[in-house]
Design an enzyme around this catalytic site. Sequence first.
Site, PDB file in Angstrom:
ATOM      1  N   CYS A 106      75.007 108.921 -26.655  1.00 20.36           N
ATOM      2  CA  CYS A 106      74.964 109.962 -26.221  1.00 20.36           C
ATOM      3  C   CYS A 106      75.387 109.842 -28.159  1.00 20.36           C
ATOM      4  CB  CYS A 106      75.175 110.749 -25.950  1.00 20.36           C
ATOM      5  SG  CYS A 106      74.540 111.205 -24.334  1.00 20.36           S
ATOM      6  N   HIS A 112      70.738 118.849 -26.496  1.00 20.75           N
ATOM      7  CA  HIS A 112      71.788 117.804 -26.907  1.00 20.75           C
ATOM      8  C   HIS A 112      70.004 116.328 -26.344  1.00 20.75           C
ATOM      9  CE1 HIS A 112      73.960 114.132 -26.300  1.00 20.75           C
ATOM     10  NE2 HIS A 112      74.318 114.153 -25.110  1.00 20.75           N
TER      11      HIS A 112
END
Lengths: 382, 138
Positions: A82, A330
Site C-alpha cells: 500500500c 483505497h
Amino acid sequence: MSDVFIVGIDMTKFQKAGTGPAVDVLGAQAARMALDDCGLKIQDMQALYCGNLGQANAMVGQRVLQQIGQTGIPVVNCANACATGATAFREAWMAIKAGVYDLVLAVGVEKMGSGLLGGGGGGGGIPKEGLLGSGTMPAVFAEAGMEHARKYGTTFEQFAKVSVKNHHHSTMNPKSMYRIETPLEMVMNAEMIAYPNTKLMCSVNVDGSAAAVLASEKKARELGLMKRAVRVKASVMTSDPWQERDLVMPDVNTCTRLAAKKAYEMAGVGANDVDLVELHDCFATAEILHYENLGLCGDGEAGKLIDQGETAHGGRVPVNMSGGLLSKGHPLGATGIANVYEVATHLRGEAGERQVAGARIGLTHVIGLGSACAIHILEKSA
Amino acid sequence: MAEAALRPVVPFLKIPASGDPYLEGQKCGACGAIFLDERDTCSKCGKSGAIEKKKLSNRGELYVYSIVHRSFPGIEVPYVSAIVDLEGGGTVKGNLINIQPDPAKIKMGMPVEVIYKVAPRKDRDGNEYLTYYFQPRS
C-alpha cells in the site's frame, strides 16, 4: 541540493472496483491531468516512476506512456504494497534531489478486485485461514487496534468515530468514491467484519489513479510555476525494525514512529506545525494508532483526540479531509500520490468547501502492510 | 493396513514418535530473539549460526484478539483470532476456542493454554493434519 517542488498534481475520481478502464488507460488519465495542471507536456518529462501492485510484473509505466506519448524516457515500475504510490513519488523526488533530472512524472494506479484482502495463506498442506487465526486485513488491523485498547482502554465507539468523521469529510470531496454521512450508530451497527472493525470501518476497494509532476526549484522558477508549487520539505521511507511479535502481528507503529521522527527532522518542523494530515486509515482502528505514531497527540491520548473532534474539519489538526481510504477509497498503488494531491490542494488554497483555512504545512503517511512506511511533509511555497 | 500418520499443520508443530506434540521455536543464542521458522541468521541482531531449537510452553496469556465475522467461503464464522504470548517466550497466532465469541467474555491478558487436535480439514489427497488451538486456562 535543489529543493523539489510539486508543480502539477491531480487524481481521477475514485470509482467502484472493476468499473474503471484498463490499468494503462486509467494511469494515463491522471498523468494527463497532472501535466495539464502545470501546462507541461509528456515531452517535457525526463523520467517516469510508476506505482502499481496488481500488475507489478507487466510494465505498467511503459504502457501508460503508450497512451500518452512514447518519448523514450527511463521508466521505473514500483511495487511496495500500500506504500506503492508513495514509493514512486519518492523515487521521483530522489532523482531530482540527486540532480539527475529537473522534471519527473510520478504516476500511481490501481484496479482493484472486490472483497477481503489478505488471508491467502500459502505454503503446503491445508488452508490456515480460520484455523490458525485470521490473516485477512480487517482482522490484522483489528488486532492492532485491540493492542491500543489493551494499553489505553480505547473503545469500539472511539474507533467508530474515525469512520463517522472521514465519511463526513468525503461529502465535501467531489473525487471521493462515497459521499454519504454515516452517523455513529450506522457505523457501529453495520455488518461486523472483524471486531472491532465493521464494514463501514474498512477501506473501500476502488479503481483510481493519481499523478504528480515534480520539478527542481531552478526549473520551477524558470517555467514560472512557483505560484502554485508545493515544496517537498521531507520525504522519508522506513521498513519495519524487528519486534518480538512481528511474526504473527504486522507492526504498523514502529516503522511509522521511525519515519515521523526522521521526517520532522528533515523538514525542520514539529508535529505542532502541521496544519493537516492525510494518514493511512486502511481501517478505522489504524487511524487511532497513527495519531500517536505521528505525534499529533501524546501516547494514550488518541481516544480523547477523536472524542474532542480535534482531527475533524475545523479542529486543531484535521486528518483525512479527503474522506480517507475509508470513504474516498483505497486503490493500493494510487493511494500514496492521492494523499499528496489532497494535502497539496489545501496548501494551494484550492480545496473548496473542505479547505483547511490558512494551511501552510501538511503531512502524508502511508503504510505497506506493516513493513513499509512513507511520510512526506509538504509546504506552501508562495 | 497401517494408519497414515498425522501431519503437522505448520512446520513448527512437532509430533514426536513418542510423547505429546509441542510447538518448537528457534532461539538466537546471541540475543535471545525467538522465531517460529527455521533459519540460520537472526533477523533481530544479524548473528549467523547461533540459532538453537527451543521447545515452547503450552501455557501463555492472550495478548490481543479479533472476532472474525467475515471470511472466505467455507470458513465457519464467527471465530476468535488470537495472538498469544507463551510463557518463557514466543508469540503464536491461532484460534481461541471454548469461549463465546463476545468481547464481553474475552479478556486480554487472560491465561490460555495450547491444545492439539486433528484439524477439521484434509488436504486434497485426503491426508489428516494435527493442529493447535488456544483455550482459556483456569
